[in-house]
Design a protein around this motif. Structure first.
Motif, PDB file in Angstrom:
ATOM      1  N   GLY A 183      76.155 -43.519 -59.253  1.00 47.69           N
ATOM      2  CA  GLY A 183      76.822 -42.137 -58.849  1.00 47.69           C
ATOM      3  C   GLY A 183      76.369 -41.196 -60.206  1.00 47.69           C
ATOM      4  N   PHE A 184      76.703 -40.210 -59.659  1.00 45.28           N
ATOM      5  CA  PHE A 184      76.068 -38.919 -60.593  1.00 45.28           C
ATOM      6  C   PHE A 184      77.038 -37.408 -59.721  1.00 45.28           C
ATOM      7  CE2 PHE A 184      73.079 -36.699 -57.844  1.00 45.28           C
ATOM      8  CZ  PHE A 184      72.499 -37.621 -57.423  1.00 45.28           C
ATOM      9  N   HIS A 185      76.937 -37.172 -60.433  1.00 42.38           N
ATOM     10  CA  HIS A 185      77.691 -35.640 -60.188  1.00 42.38           C
ATOM     11  C   HIS A 185      77.194 -34.776 -61.723  1.00 42.38           C
ATOM     12  CE1 HIS A 185      81.103 -37.573 -62.530  1.00 42.38           C
ATOM     13  NE2 HIS A 185      81.321 -36.446 -62.603  1.00 42.38           N
ATOM     14  N   PRO A 186      77.497 -33.286 -61.174  1.00 38.46           N
ATOM     15  CA  PRO A 186      77.249 -32.045 -62.581  1.00 38.46           C
ATOM     16  C   PRO A 186      78.989 -32.193 -62.908  1.00 38.46           C
ATOM     17  CG  PRO A 186      77.026 -31.227 -60.277  1.00 38.46           C
ATOM     18  CD  PRO A 186      77.351 -32.174 -60.119  1.00 38.46           C
ATOM     19  N   SER A 187      79.577 -31.771 -64.415  1.00 39.35           N
ATOM     20  CA  SER A 187      80.905 -31.535 -64.157  1.00 39.35           C
ATOM     21  C   SER A 187      81.163 -30.034 -64.633  1.00 39.35           C
ATOM     22  CB  SER A 187      81.408 -32.380 -64.751  1.00 39.35           C
ATOM     23  OG  SER A 187      81.127 -32.608 -66.287  1.00 39.35           O
ATOM     24  N   PHE A 188      82.027 -29.506 -64.882  1.00 39.16           N
ATOM     25  CA  PHE A 188      81.722 -28.254 -65.322  1.00 39.16           C
ATOM     26  C   PHE A 188      83.557 -28.297 -66.512  1.00 39.16           C
ATOM     27  CE2 PHE A 188      79.590 -25.888 -62.862  1.00 39.16           C
ATOM     28  CZ  PHE A 188      78.879 -27.182 -62.225  1.00 39.16           C
ATOM     29  N   ARG A 189      83.219 -27.529 -67.102  1.00 37.32           N
ATOM     30  CA  ARG A 189      84.783 -26.656 -68.450  1.00 37.32           C
ATOM     31  C   ARG A 189      83.884 -26.200 -68.922  1.00 37.32           C
ATOM     32  NH1 ARG A 189      83.026 -28.534 -73.380  1.00 37.32           N
ATOM     33  NH2 ARG A 189      81.183 -29.802 -73.401  1.00 37.32           N
ATOM     34  N   VAL A 190      84.892 -25.583 -69.171  1.00 33.91           N
ATOM     35  CA  VAL A 190      85.134 -23.990 -69.865  1.00 33.91           C
ATOM     36  C   VAL A 190      85.306 -25.070 -71.456  1.00 33.91           C
ATOM     37  CG1 VAL A 190      86.429 -22.688 -71.043  1.00 33.91           C
ATOM     38  CG2 VAL A 190      86.065 -22.928 -68.766  1.00 33.91           C
ATOM     39  N   ASN A 191      84.226 -24.080 -72.327  1.00 35.98           N
ATOM     40  CA  ASN A 191      84.537 -24.657 -73.999  1.00 35.98           C
ATOM     41  C   ASN A 191      85.080 -24.477 -74.812  1.00 35.98           C
ATOM     42  OD1 ASN A 191      83.151 -22.929 -74.829  1.00 35.98           O
ATOM     43  ND2 ASN A 191      80.922 -23.877 -75.203  1.00 35.98           N
ATOM     44  N   SER A 192      85.590 -24.523 -76.243  1.00 38.72           N
ATOM     45  CA  SER A 192      86.612 -23.602 -76.725  1.00 38.72           C
ATOM     46  C   SER A 192      86.260 -22.195 -78.028  1.00 38.72           C
ATOM     47  CB  SER A 192      86.123 -24.698 -78.604  1.00 38.72           C
ATOM     48  OG  SER A 192      84.542 -24.964 -78.256  1.00 38.72           O
ATOM     49  N   HIS A 193      85.149 -22.100 -76.925  1.00 38.98           N
ATOM     50  CA  HIS A 193      84.562 -20.636 -76.790  1.00 38.98           C
ATOM     51  C   HIS A 193      84.978 -19.471 -75.966  1.00 38.98           C
ATOM     52  CE1 HIS A 193      82.733 -21.680 -80.731  1.00 38.98           C
ATOM     53  NE2 HIS A 193      81.701 -22.572 -80.216  1.00 38.98           N
ATOM     54  N   GLY A 194      85.643 -20.211 -74.837  1.00 37.61           N
ATOM     55  CA  GLY A 194      85.260 -19.665 -73.505  1.00 37.61           C
ATOM     56  C   GLY A 194      84.750 -19.818 -72.048  1.00 37.61           C
ATOM     57  N   SER A 195      83.848 -20.784 -73.126  1.00 39.44           N
ATOM     58  CA  SER A 195      82.318 -20.461 -72.148  1.00 39.44           C
ATOM     59  C   SER A 195      81.850 -21.615 -71.051  1.00 39.44           C
ATOM     60  CB  SER A 195      80.796 -20.019 -72.997  1.00 39.44           C
ATOM     61  OG  SER A 195      80.919 -19.841 -73.648  1.00 39.44           O
ATOM     62  N   LEU A 196      81.495 -20.912 -69.755  1.00 35.89           N
ATOM     63  CA  LEU A 196      81.986 -21.890 -68.901  1.00 35.89           C
ATOM     64  C   LEU A 196      80.048 -22.896 -69.182  1.00 35.89           C
ATOM     65  CD1 LEU A 196      82.610 -23.131 -66.096  1.00 35.89           C
ATOM     66  CD2 LEU A 196      80.880 -22.208 -64.568  1.00 35.89           C
ATOM     67  N   VAL A 197      80.453 -24.561 -69.585  1.00 37.93           N
ATOM     68  CA  VAL A 197      79.465 -25.414 -69.311  1.00 37.93           C
ATOM     69  C   VAL A 197      79.193 -26.352 -68.611  1.00 37.93           C
ATOM     70  CG1 VAL A 197      79.354 -27.202 -71.454  1.00 37.93           C
ATOM     71  CG2 VAL A 197      79.922 -24.787 -71.877  1.00 37.93           C
ATOM     72  N   MET A 198      78.455 -26.294 -67.961  1.00 39.15           N
ATOM     73  CA  MET A 198      77.887 -27.563 -66.456  1.00 39.15           C
ATOM     74  C   MET A 198      77.397 -29.013 -67.948  1.00 39.15           C
ATOM     75  SD  MET A 198      75.113 -27.576 -63.804  1.00 39.15           S
ATOM     76  CE  MET A 198      74.212 -28.483 -63.452  1.00 39.15           C
ATOM     77  N   GLU A 199      77.769 -30.078 -67.420  1.00 42.35           N
ATOM     78  CA  GLU A 199      77.119 -31.537 -67.587  1.00 42.35           C
ATOM     79  C   GLU A 199      76.365 -32.036 -66.600  1.00 42.35           C
ATOM     80  OE1 GLU A 199      79.795 -32.215 -71.941  1.00 42.35           O
ATOM     81  OE2 GLU A 199      80.407 -32.443 -70.503  1.00 42.35           O
TER      82      GLU A 199
END
Lengths: 597, 429
Positions: free
Chosen positions: A478-494
């Motif tokens: 399986g695979f998927h992108p995931s999104f989180r907000v990092n410690s600086h407040g920017s949106l990060v995609m992995e």
């Protein structure tokens, strides 16, 4: 004249029973929870869940509720009622959706059941049981009659419904979601597998329940209960009906942690309670730190509250901290899934995933939640495999020394996300995915990403902990992108991908439970592989660095089979067919009945 | 029998246990009878009544009275007690009768365990005896039908073993001549349960189980069994048959659903039928419960070591892993077991009655062993051949199976009696 378009409301309020009515009836036993608003047909049937009120014992249906009916909408859902089946349908939908929401918020992506809906049967059969059935892709709840002689707080012979307990619904829903995220966690390859399923489902149920603001506030207000002691929370969990009376096990697991239990207790529920207790203790420690300043202010530094009722503002603030901490712990636990291997889960793996996931979100660990988690696991004898110490740096997963993913692959994945808005992950082991006729380039995206990932895995098999001598047997799980907000407040995609590989055919008798190697890979949007969570198995093409780990893992699997055999009541009466398949997958119906350890 | 030897006599009961242990006392032979029973589905070459007659003769003393110093009932399975269901025991004088603490008449925990086990066995047996009605609409293939028959047979055989044999238990609790003293072992709260008794001169008796450890008790009385009982008894008390949990005005028929709410109907026909079948307790689940019950009653087995002179004789009944785990945790017991000269193999040679740790790490080498068993068609893994092979290695081939004894008996064993009614082992004290 321009028509005004009314945008639909973002949230839908629905009422549920706050406490299981079958355990005691009290006035105002209700709370309103709110969930994402979505178009609903009768049932209710939404995009992910469909409630089908079929009664298997009576071979009939009960009238499906229309939650979009104006009269019902106006009241924020039907009022809680034991005798109206439509309220039961509403409740299982509401609690089920709340769990999905918690998972989505923690994982940063939309969760679907790969084209099929998860069905919920609130009155499926007559019996004291409730379970998730993977073959039916459904949650089944039983109902029964209160005992003639010891009915508890019910009328003798009155109907008792398992679907009216928030905790039971959330527990079963969690099984379904864990299975959706990690289907191989039903393969019993070590003592922690069943226990993880049970413990994790209990964790979600309890902490989701604690996260409803009204519950804790009401509790403090009514009882002047001292929420500074863990007893109060444990009692509350017991009153929730936490897993039908396991309160005692939880209480002792929390208050008297004993590392020997993890070495000697193997029954799934009891072992799962160790996990619940560890997370519970971490929650409580963190919560105490968070209210420390409030207590100092309120008591002028003495720590002794004045006699009489607590000031309502203080009650509100303390309750709010408790609720916030509960939500934070819940999110941390679910978020950990990104960092779990695809196969062979152990409590130690979960701890590493917890710590890594939380580190990504909040590197500073302001309230010491991460530290509390490591410590709570430590005193219960749960240590991750192959770490050199229990310091945070050692428990975190290491940066993997792997080749970066190609630009094209990352690009395709981002495009897939754009097109599908929650990329339906494909996997090539033949599990069902809604497959419309693929025409445009866009619709073929999942297949393209899958094949590019496969190519990457085959090229880097050894570094991924897989067997490079049998690359054709590597599957993209399986695979998927995931999104989180990092410690600086920017949106990060992995990008997260899972690979599995069957074991080399061998002669070791594992009771029919085929082991698999597996790796979860987490990469950044620039293609750098950030983490690789590996579960290798011995094999000719396995890299030297994984030799010892793979051997240990295989030995543990064999030891698990031997332990199971010792306790297996069927074994003396076994025939050849049974012996070949005696270690079956986790069967939740039997497990909840106490028939499978 | 010379002054210096003890004798273990294994009676040939088939799938069951019956052992007579004796050794020379100061003025007469001391005799201990451990179990007397045979499984209904696993009869031996001699009827149990004949065995009982032979026992009575074997224990008859010079004054014409049959006497046994201690009768032990390790646990109440039929294959260990059915022989006590005989009027012949009325003439046998017995000094003491020993049973596990779970047989204690008034101990509340003991009663709870006994009663649950008994009720579960009765109910399972009754339900298995009724030919299962084929669910509506289920077409069953010949293969499925044969499998179901086999399942039912196993279920009947297993549950029958756990049914209380009232007459036999009556004998053990209240019978025999001479108003014997009853002991429910282990007694007291001492961790180490070893004692001497006047009626067994020269012997120190060690009681290794059953313990009151909560996990062991849970094995004896598993929650699944209790749930099953509660559910079936509830159904019975309310009168059988489905009942509607809601007012009938809420009901909607399948046709109405298809017409008005088609989007909710499952695309697979079989889904609804699968759910319908869940509520019915099928024989697969009953078998799960029956094996748990069988294991539960085995868990109540009295585990005894008779230390006579320098010799240690191990009689573990049908004790399984739960009991062994607790016993093996105690270093004193491990030391004792390492000195075993004779081992009665537990549970007719099944896998988990002689756990690997016990055999490989605790018992020494060169001891003698006896297995009272016979093969049963449905159950090829009892006795477990790899276990017997390993025993042969560890004992230097001094292991005898009652159903296939060697023509040349190994060292220490007496030559075969022409009747094959029993097999004798002599051990120096």
């Amino acid at each position: 004249m321009a028509k005004t378009v009314q945008t639909p409301a973002a949230r839908r309020p629905l009422k549920i029973y706050a406490f299981d009515p079958m355990l005691g009836r009290m006035p105002l036993n209700r709370i309103t929870i709110d969930i994402q608003n979505e178009p609903l047909r009768r049932g209710p049937a939404g995009s992910r869940i469909a409630v089908v009120d079929y009664d298997g014992a009576n071979d009939c249906f009960y009238e499906p509720v229309d939650l979009d009916d104006k009269a019902i909408l106006m009241q924020g859902g039907l009022d809680p009622s034991e005798s109206d089946p439509r309220f039961h349908q509403q409740m299982v939908y509401a609690v089920g959706m709340k769990v999905i929401e918690n998972f989505e918020r923690a994982l940063g992506r939309k969760i679907t059941f790969r084209g099929r809906k998860l069905r919920i049967f609130p009155h499926a059969f007559e019996g004291r049981n409730a379970f998730f059935d993977p073959s039916l892709q459904a949650l089944l709840f039983g109902y029964f009659r209160a005992d003639r002689d010891s009915p508890g707080p019910n009328l003798p012979g009155q109907p008792v419904f398992s679907c009216l307990s928030h905790d039971i619904i959330a527990h079963e829903m969690t099984h379904a979601l864990v299975h959706r995220l990690r289907k191989y966690f039903f393969d019993r390859t070590n003592h922690d597998v069943g226990a993880f399923h049970e413990g994790f489902s209990d964790i979600v149920a309890i902490f989701q329940h604690f996260s409803f603001p009204d519950i804790l506030r009401d509790r403090i207000q009514r009882t002047r209960g001292d929420l500074r002691k863990s007893d109060a929370f444990v009692e509350l969990a017991a009153e929730f009906g936490y897993a039908t009376g396991k309160g005692q096990a939880l209480r002792s697991a929390i208050q008297a942690p004993d590392p020997r239990r993890y070495q000697t207790v193997f029954e799934a529920h009891d072992r799962g309670s160790i996990l619940v207790a560890a997370v519970f203790e971490a929650f409580f420690t963190t919560y105490q730190r968070r209210i420390a300043d409030l207590v100092r202010i309120a008591t002028g530094g003495t720590g002794q509250l004045p006699a009489g009722d607590m000031h309502p503002d203080l009650v509100n603030r303390i309750a709010a901290e408790a609720t916030r901490t509960a939500q934070s712990v819940l999110t941390m636990c679910i978020r950990a899934f990104e960092y779990l291997p695809p196969v062979d889960i152990t409590f130690g793996d979960f701890l590493r995933a917890l710590v890594t996931a939380d580190y990504e979100l909040a590197p500073l660990d302001e309230h010491g939640q991460r530290q509390a988690m490591i410590e709570a696991f430590r005193v219960r004898g749960i240590y991750p495999d192959h770490v050199s110490s229990l310091s945070e740096e050692s428990v975190l997963y290491e940066a993997a020394g792997l080749e970066p993913l190609g630009k094209e692959l990352v690009g395709h994945l981002a495009l897939a996300e754009y097109v599908y808005g929650g990329a339906p992950a494909a996997d090539d082991e033949g599990s069902e995915a809604a497959a419309p006729a693929l025409e445009s380039e866009e619709e073929k995206l999942p297949q393209i990403v899958a094949s590019e990932l496969r190519r990457y895995a085959r090229k880097n098999a050894a570094a991924l902990g897989l067997d490079a001598a049998r690359v054709n047997q590597i599957h993209v799980q399986g695979f998927h992108p995931s999104f989180r907000v990092n410690s600086h407040g920017s949106l990060v995609m992995e990008l997260v991908a899972q690979f599995t590989q069957r074991a080399e055919a061998g002669s070791t008798d594992l009771g029919g439970m085929e082991p698999r190697a597996g790796t979860t890979l987490i990469a950044g949007v620039d293609g750098t592989v950030r983490y690789a969570v590996t579960k290798p198995l011995p094999g000719k093409g396995v890299s030297e660095i994984f030799r010892e780990v793979s051997r240990t893992r295989f030995d543990r699997h064999k030891a698990f089979v031997a332990d199971s055999d010792l306790a297996d009541a069927h074994l003396p009466w076994a025939d050849a067919a049974y012996l070949q398949k005696r270690i079956g997958k986790l069967n939740l119906s039997s497990l909840h009945l106490g028939l499978q350890s | 029998m010379s002054r210096e030897q003890a004798r273990v006599r294994m009676y040939n009961v088939g799938f069951g246990d019956c052992f007579l242990l004796s050794w020379p006392g100061p003025d007469r032979t001391v005799k201990v009878l451990i179990d007397c029973g045979s499984h209904g589905h696993g009869a031996g070459p001699h009827k149990i009544e004949k065995i009982v007659e032979r026992i009575v003769e074997d224990v008859r003393e010079s004054d014409g009275t049959p006497r046994i110093d201690v009768v032990v009932g390790t646990h109440r399975h039929q294959d260990h007690v059915s022989g006590f269901d005989s009027p012949l025991w009325d003439e046998v004088e017995v000094t003491e009768v020993w049973m596990p603490w779970t047989e204690h008449p008034t101990d509340p925990e003991a009663r709870r365990i006994r009663e649950t086990q008994s009720r579960a066995a009765r109910r399972l047996h009754a339900e298995a005896s009724v030919a299962s009605p084929v669910s509506v609409g289920r077409v069953v293939s010949a293969e499925e039908s044969a499998k179901e028959e086999k399942l039912r047979d196993s279920l009947l055989a297993l549950s029958a073993n756990s049914l209380t044999n009232a007459q036999a238990m009556e004998t053990l609790h209240h019978g025999f001549k001479g108003r014997p003293k009853r002991r429910f072992l282990p007694t007291g709260t001492l961790r180490r349960k070893s004692f001497e008794t006047a009626c067994l001169p020269g012997a120190l008796v060690h009681v290794l189980g059953p313990s009151r450890d909560p996990d062991v008790i849970r094995d004896m009385n598993p929650p699944a069994g209790q749930s099953y009982l509660r559910m079936t008894e509830e159904r019975e008390s309310h009168g059988d048959g489905p009942w509607l949990p809601f007012r009938s005005s809420w009901k909607v028929t399948r046709e109405e659903m298809e017409r008005d709410h088609g989007h909710l109907m499952p695309s697979r026909d079989t889904d609804l039928r699968t759910i319908h079948n869940y509520g019915e307790l099928d024989n697969d689940i009953r078998l799960d419960l029956a094996v748990q019950l069988e294991k539960g009653v085995n868990g109540t087995s009295l585990v005894l070591v008779f230390e006579v002179g320098r010799t240690c004789l191990l009689f573990p009944g049908d004790a399984q892993w739960g009991t062994w785990r607790v016993a093996l945790e105690d270093p004193e017991w491990r030391n004792l077991l390492a000195r075993t000269s004779f081992c009665k193999v537990g549970h007719h040679g099944s896998h988990n009655a002689t756990p690997k740790d016990l055999l490989e790490k605790v018992l020494g080498e060169g001891f003698a062993a006896m297995v009272s068993t016979r093969p049963i068609a449905n159950w090829p893994d009892i006795p477990r051949i790899p276990l017997l092979d390993r025993l042969a290695e560890k004992t230097g081939s001094r292991v005898v199976r009652s159903d296939s004894p060697p023509s040349e008996m190994p060292a220490g064993f007496r030559p075969r009696d022409e009747t094959d009614l029993f097999f004798d082992l002599e051990i120096p004290l």
